[in-house]
Design a protein around this motif. Structure first.
Motif, PDB file in Angstrom:
ATOM      1  N   GLY A 132       0.809  -1.214   0.000  1.00  0.00           N
ATOM      2  CA  GLY A 132       0.000   0.000   0.000  1.00  0.00           C
ATOM      3  C   GLY A 132       0.840   1.261   0.000  1.00  0.00           C
ATOM      4  N   GLU A 133       1.855   1.299   0.864  1.00  0.00           N
ATOM      5  CA  GLU A 133       2.730   2.468   0.921  1.00  0.00           C
ATOM      6  C   GLU A 133       3.586   2.595  -0.336  1.00  0.00           C
ATOM      7  OE1 GLU A 133       1.118   2.108   4.789  1.00  0.00           O
ATOM      8  OE2 GLU A 133       2.110   0.571   3.572  1.00  0.00           O
ATOM      9  N   ARG A 134       3.951   1.476  -0.932  1.00  0.00           N
ATOM     10  CA  ARG A 134       4.745   1.530  -2.160  1.00  0.00           C
ATOM     11  C   ARG A 134       3.930   2.146  -3.303  1.00  0.00           C
ATOM     12  NH1 ARG A 134       6.384  -3.648  -0.484  1.00  0.00           N
ATOM     13  NH2 ARG A 134       5.307  -4.691  -2.196  1.00  0.00           N
ATOM     14  N   ILE A 135       2.629   1.862  -3.330  1.00  0.00           N
ATOM     15  CA  ILE A 135       1.768   2.483  -4.339  1.00  0.00           C
ATOM     16  C   ILE A 135       1.719   3.995  -4.130  1.00  0.00           C
ATOM     17  CG2 ILE A 135      -0.601   2.706  -5.159  1.00  0.00           C
ATOM     18  CD1 ILE A 135      -0.921  -0.314  -4.476  1.00  0.00           C
ATOM     19  N   SER A 136       1.444   4.416  -2.912  1.00  0.00           N
ATOM     20  CA  SER A 136       1.265   5.848  -2.652  1.00  0.00           C
ATOM     21  C   SER A 136       2.554   6.629  -2.859  1.00  0.00           C
ATOM     22  CB  SER A 136       0.711   6.084  -1.242  1.00  0.00           C
ATOM     23  OG  SER A 136       1.575   5.549  -0.256  1.00  0.00           O
ATOM     24  N   MET A 137       3.694   6.067  -2.459  1.00  0.00           N
ATOM     25  CA  MET A 137       4.950   6.813  -2.631  1.00  0.00           C
ATOM     26  C   MET A 137       5.268   6.990  -4.114  1.00  0.00           C
ATOM     27  SD  MET A 137       7.920   4.032  -1.654  1.00  0.00           S
ATOM     28  CE  MET A 137       8.487   2.836  -2.894  1.00  0.00           C
ATOM     29  N   ALA A 138       4.967   5.977  -4.915  1.00  0.00           N
ATOM     30  CA  ALA A 138       5.270   6.055  -6.350  1.00  0.00           C
ATOM     31  C   ALA A 138       4.374   7.058  -7.063  1.00  0.00           C
ATOM     32  CB  ALA A 138       5.139   4.671  -6.990  1.00  0.00           C
ATOM     33  N   VAL A 139       3.065   7.017  -6.793  1.00  0.00           N
ATOM     34  CA  VAL A 139       2.169   7.944  -7.490  1.00  0.00           C
ATOM     35  C   VAL A 139       2.409   9.380  -7.027  1.00  0.00           C
ATOM     36  CG1 VAL A 139       0.420   6.195  -7.980  1.00  0.00           C
ATOM     37  CG2 VAL A 139       0.258   7.534  -5.874  1.00  0.00           C
ATOM     38  N   LEU A 140       2.772   9.566  -5.752  1.00  0.00           N
ATOM     39  CA  LEU A 140       3.077  10.913  -5.269  1.00  0.00           C
ATOM     40  C   LEU A 140       4.334  11.450  -5.951  1.00  0.00           C
ATOM     41  CD1 LEU A 140       2.483  13.301  -3.466  1.00  0.00           C
ATOM     42  CD2 LEU A 140       3.649  12.108  -1.585  1.00  0.00           C
ATOM     43  N   ALA A 141       5.346  10.594  -6.101  1.00  0.00           N
ATOM     44  CA  ALA A 141       6.558  11.016  -6.811  1.00  0.00           C
ATOM     45  C   ALA A 141       6.238  11.391  -8.256  1.00  0.00           C
ATOM     46  CB  ALA A 141       7.611   9.910  -6.759  1.00  0.00           C
ATOM     47  N   MET A 142       5.357  10.624  -8.890  1.00  0.00           N
ATOM     48  CA  MET A 142       4.947  10.955 -10.267  1.00  0.00           C
ATOM     49  C   MET A 142       4.279  12.324 -10.330  1.00  0.00           C
ATOM     50  SD  MET A 142       3.275   7.327 -11.424  1.00  0.00           S
ATOM     51  CE  MET A 142       4.188   5.788 -11.319  1.00  0.00           C
ATOM     52  N   ALA A 143       3.404  12.602  -9.373  1.00  0.00           N
ATOM     53  CA  ALA A 143       2.693  13.881  -9.366  1.00  0.00           C
ATOM     54  C   ALA A 143       3.650  15.045  -9.147  1.00  0.00           C
ATOM     55  CB  ALA A 143       1.615  13.865  -8.282  1.00  0.00           C
ATOM     56  N   ILE A 144       4.656  14.831  -8.319  1.00  0.00           N
ATOM     57  CA  ILE A 144       5.652  15.882  -8.084  1.00  0.00           C
ATOM     58  C   ILE A 144       6.476  16.128  -9.338  1.00  0.00           C
ATOM     59  CG2 ILE A 144       7.772  16.409  -6.797  1.00  0.00           C
ATOM     60  CD1 ILE A 144       6.460  14.999  -4.378  1.00  0.00           C
ATOM     61  N   HIS A 145       6.870  15.056 -10.018  1.00  0.00           N
ATOM     62  CA  HIS A 145       7.599  15.201 -11.281  1.00  0.00           C
ATOM     63  C   HIS A 145       6.781  16.004 -12.286  1.00  0.00           C
ATOM     64  CE1 HIS A 145      11.382  12.915 -11.157  1.00  0.00           C
ATOM     65  NE2 HIS A 145      10.790  12.141 -10.273  1.00  0.00           N
TER      66      HIS A 145
END
Length: 208
Positions: A132-145
């Motif tokens: 669950g945390e791996r999903i959220s950290m990845a999509v948040l990083a994408m949004a920041i990029h």
């Protein structure tokens, strides 16, 4: 739009590591204090013992933000959080982010495990729940990029959170934050998965 719920700590110097957090509802408040400084990283406040200045009172070099599950419950929420993180970075601060699983993901994964097995092995349950945390950290990083800033996502293991082998209730016994420090030095925003680490002896994923 409403401000996303998060916890924020500020320090005049980078802490030894980002603080690990279990999954929660995200209904936490920004740390405060007088301008003379507060124990923003003290054990009582959930931090790591470094003294820090209250946000908004003085210039700071590092801000650690923690976002709970309700703050990143869907794509719109993730984009809102990303904007807040990028704005903090553009204000001249280094930023480290700790993020929980999106919405009710952890509960849903636990329900799935119990449907498959009435007594799931602790090792496999930890492997499942930390997704669950791996999903959220990845999509948040994408949004920041997408907003023009560099972000790098890290699991608890990659962030250097070393624990004992107690699956489901592991305790942190060491922190080796080399990759987090390197990312900060290179101008990136580390996004760290909360709620997890890696066992020192077995090298298995653990939940805190």
């Amino acid at each position: 739009s409403p401000t996303p719920c998060c916890s924020t700590w500020a320090s005049a110097k980078p802490p030894a590591s980002p603080t690990p957090f279990p999954p929660d509802s995200g209904e936490s408040e920004q740390a405060g204090g007088d301008c003379g400084g507060s124990d923003a990283f003290s054990p009582e406040s959930g931090g790591n013992g470094e003294r820090g200045a209250a946000v908004g009172c003085a210039l700071v070099s590092l801000i650690v933000q923690k976002y709970g599950g309700s703050s990143v419950a869907d794509a719109t929420s993730v984009k809102r959080v990303a904007r807040r993180i990028v704005d903090t970075k553009k204000a001249g601060n280094d930023v480290v982010v700790v993020v929980s699983a999106m919405g009710d993901t952890t509960d849903e994964l636990l329900d799935l495990a119990n449907e498959v097995s009435p007594l799931p092995p602790g090792r496999e349950l930890d492997m499942l729940l930390t997704a669950g945390e791996r999903i959220s950290m990845a999509v948040l990083a994408m949004a920041i990029h997408d907003l023009g800033a560099e972000a790098r996502s890290y699991t608890g293991s990659q962030a250097g959170l070393i624990t004992d082998s107690a699956h489901g209730a592991a305790r942190i016994i060491d922190v080796t934050p080399g990759r987090i420090s390197e990312a900060i030095e290179q101008g990136a925003i580390p996004i760290v998965a909360g709620f997890q680490g890696v066992a020192q002896d077995s090298k298995d994923i653990t939940t805190l």
